[in-house]
Scaffold this motif. Sequence first.
Motif, mmCIF file in Angstrom:
data_model
loop_
_atom_site.group_PDB
_atom_site.id
_atom_site.type_symbol
_atom_site.label_atom_id
_atom_site.label_comp_id
_atom_site.label_asym_id
_atom_site.label_seq_id
_atom_site.Cartn_x
_atom_site.Cartn_y
_atom_site.Cartn_z
ATOM 1 N N ASP A 100 19.018 0.865 -2.197
ATOM 2 C CA ASP A 100 17.729 0.486 -1.737
ATOM 3 C C ASP A 100 17.336 1.403 -0.504
ATOM 4 O O ASP A 100 16.296 1.842 -0.089
ATOM 5 C CB ASP A 100 17.561 -0.711 -1.433
ATOM 6 C CG ASP A 100 17.280 -1.825 -2.615
ATOM 7 O OD1 ASP A 100 16.835 -0.762 -3.803
ATOM 8 O OD2 ASP A 100 17.524 -3.005 -2.702
ATOM 9 N N GLY A 253 12.985 2.849 -0.359
ATOM 10 C CA GLY A 253 11.728 2.516 0.423
ATOM 11 C C GLY A 253 12.400 2.602 1.777
ATOM 12 O O GLY A 253 11.855 1.894 2.913
ATOM 13 N N ILE A 292 6.687 0.891 -0.194
ATOM 14 C CA ILE A 292 7.522 -0.555 -0.605
ATOM 15 C C ILE A 292 6.616 -1.521 -1.384
ATOM 16 O O ILE A 292 6.996 -2.705 -1.501
ATOM 17 C CB ILE A 292 7.895 -1.037 0.650
ATOM 18 C CG1 ILE A 292 7.008 -1.437 1.924
ATOM 19 C CG2 ILE A 292 9.384 -0.199 1.228
ATOM 20 C CD1 ILE A 292 7.352 -2.119 2.926
ATOM 21 N N SER A 500 10.950 -3.551 -3.375
ATOM 22 C CA SER A 500 11.542 -2.666 -2.813
ATOM 23 C C SER A 500 13.152 -3.346 -2.382
ATOM 24 O O SER A 500 13.990 -2.510 -1.889
ATOM 25 C CB SER A 500 11.001 -2.354 -1.339
ATOM 26 O OG SER A 500 11.052 -3.497 -0.405
#
Length: 619
Positions: A100, A253, A292, A500
């Motif tokens: 992530d 993100g 996001i 996100s």
Amino acid sequence: MELGYNDNETYDNMSKIKQDDEKKEQDGGKKKKQLGGIKTMPFILANEICDRFASSGFHTNLITYLTQVLNLPLVRASNILTNFGGTSGFTPLIGALIADSFAGRFWTITVGSIIYCLGLLCITFSAILPSLRPPPCPTQVNCTEASTLQLWILYISLLLNSVGSGGIRPCVVTFAADQFDMKKSSVSSRKWNFFNWYYFCMGMATLTALTVVVYIQDNVGWSWGFGIPAIAMGLSVLAFVFGSPLYVKLEPGGSPLTRLAQVIVAAVKKRKALVPEDPKLLYRNRELDSAISVHGTLLHTDQFKCFDRAAIVTDGEATNSRPPNLWRLATVHRVEELKSILRVLPIWAAGILLVTASSHQHSFTIQQARTMDCRVTHSFKFPPASLSIFSIITMLIGLVLYERIFVPLARRFTKNPAGITCLQRMGVGFMVNILATLVSSFVEIKRKQVAAKHNLLDDPKGVIPISVFWLVPQYCLHGVAEVFMSVGHLEFLYDQSPESMRSTAAALFWMTTSIGNYIGTLMVSLVHKYTGEEHNWLPDRNLNRGRLEYYYWLVSGIQVLNLVYYVICAWFYTYKPLEEDCENGEEEGGKIVDQENEIPYKILNESNGEVEVAGNEAI
């Protein structure tokens, strides 16, 4: 005249260039739309199927390898496996944060698969080389246990597997979901549930491993028994990388933990500020949140209002230049990300004790099966570790029946496109799992009664004349519980987490396994230590003289308390409100969300940093 002609020509050329650019953008858009979809599933699911085949073939019968080949005591071997399971459940959180934050899901899965494959190769070599194993001990009396060096080979293999699974587990299901439109409008109109069919494919892979690999381990040898999963894992890497040009690869993100920390810090810094009664006055910035909030913006909620202070625009911030200092000012969307995670945590925590209750059941059940009559015919014996196929078959049949029969029937009464909510689905799974544990205790009582009748209580290697298929009902009930609990839990975490942070949410799913296994190890160790030597509930060598049914009753009581806790949490749970990106507005949570006529809100002006009230057109 000439000047005018040239001006017109220039204008025409510019118009043509503009049209060409627009055409390129449209072509690019069409090309982009061609990415993802059902055509990517053979490559992604091939990776996950091979991974599940390899992991199931490796783990399912590992208790037998530890007790029969490495000659470890039952409790010690079982604790090694649950500690390994706990570590394997913790590493997905690290893998999810990496995916992530900066690496993305594709590369995290690829690297994790390679590391996992190395772990399988490591234990395969230990099974091939006699010097890496203790001497055989067929009587299981006064056996020479594995040396420190031999155990370290095992630990290195398990560690590599844990690290590798940390990159695979949290990312594969979310990466596969990324290939489809997972907006609520699209999911509701779809006649199939992605998570049901994902679990179905994984169940087929597990079923194949339980029937093929376990048979090879018990009847051919452990070198091939570990080697085949290692080969399968290598093929999974090739399949996954080969499909790379077809995938939708969402850009990471940024670190989700950093964003959560920024909201908390900003709220603490403004702890003395007054939250406006009108939430429209809180800070929003779609441009800032664009990376996001691809599928929609989280709407303001009244829960955990103390964190709303992070989105208060003070006089000093209203005159500062853009971008804002996110450690002092957060958008409503980022505040709601934190709120969404906080709302999910109590429901997520209920899964921990469920794992604790079942963490050692598989190991203990295999040991029960080894004392029972495993004959199917005079020449064929059913492998004890393959009993799990009944759980898998039940789950596979249950998923189809759930999708094709249960959901349409439930939909008539609930008017819910999914039949029942994720929370209701999980609750049913909790109840069925309690029933499965109770059945386990009654079967153990029956097994020991038959052993006592034939004077076999003091013969740990003797075959008790009771069919091993007495253990089938509890496995079938566990399969039913899987249909409701596991699939519902995974779908709940995916749906209710911020988009996100979905890899992180999938990691939370595996974190329940980690924490639950560690607590299970502690519980089994305490039970083994404090239930005495003469009538120990969980003896090391002779299960016939144990009190395994007492342990199952203890587990059942824990699950009942956990169910009560879960019902309370589910009763008070509030689903996240999401404003999906669409053209004509959309029904969400019983109301129409119209983005074209969105209520104005405060933004920081691009040019001078001042606060102004604006609608969508200002962005």
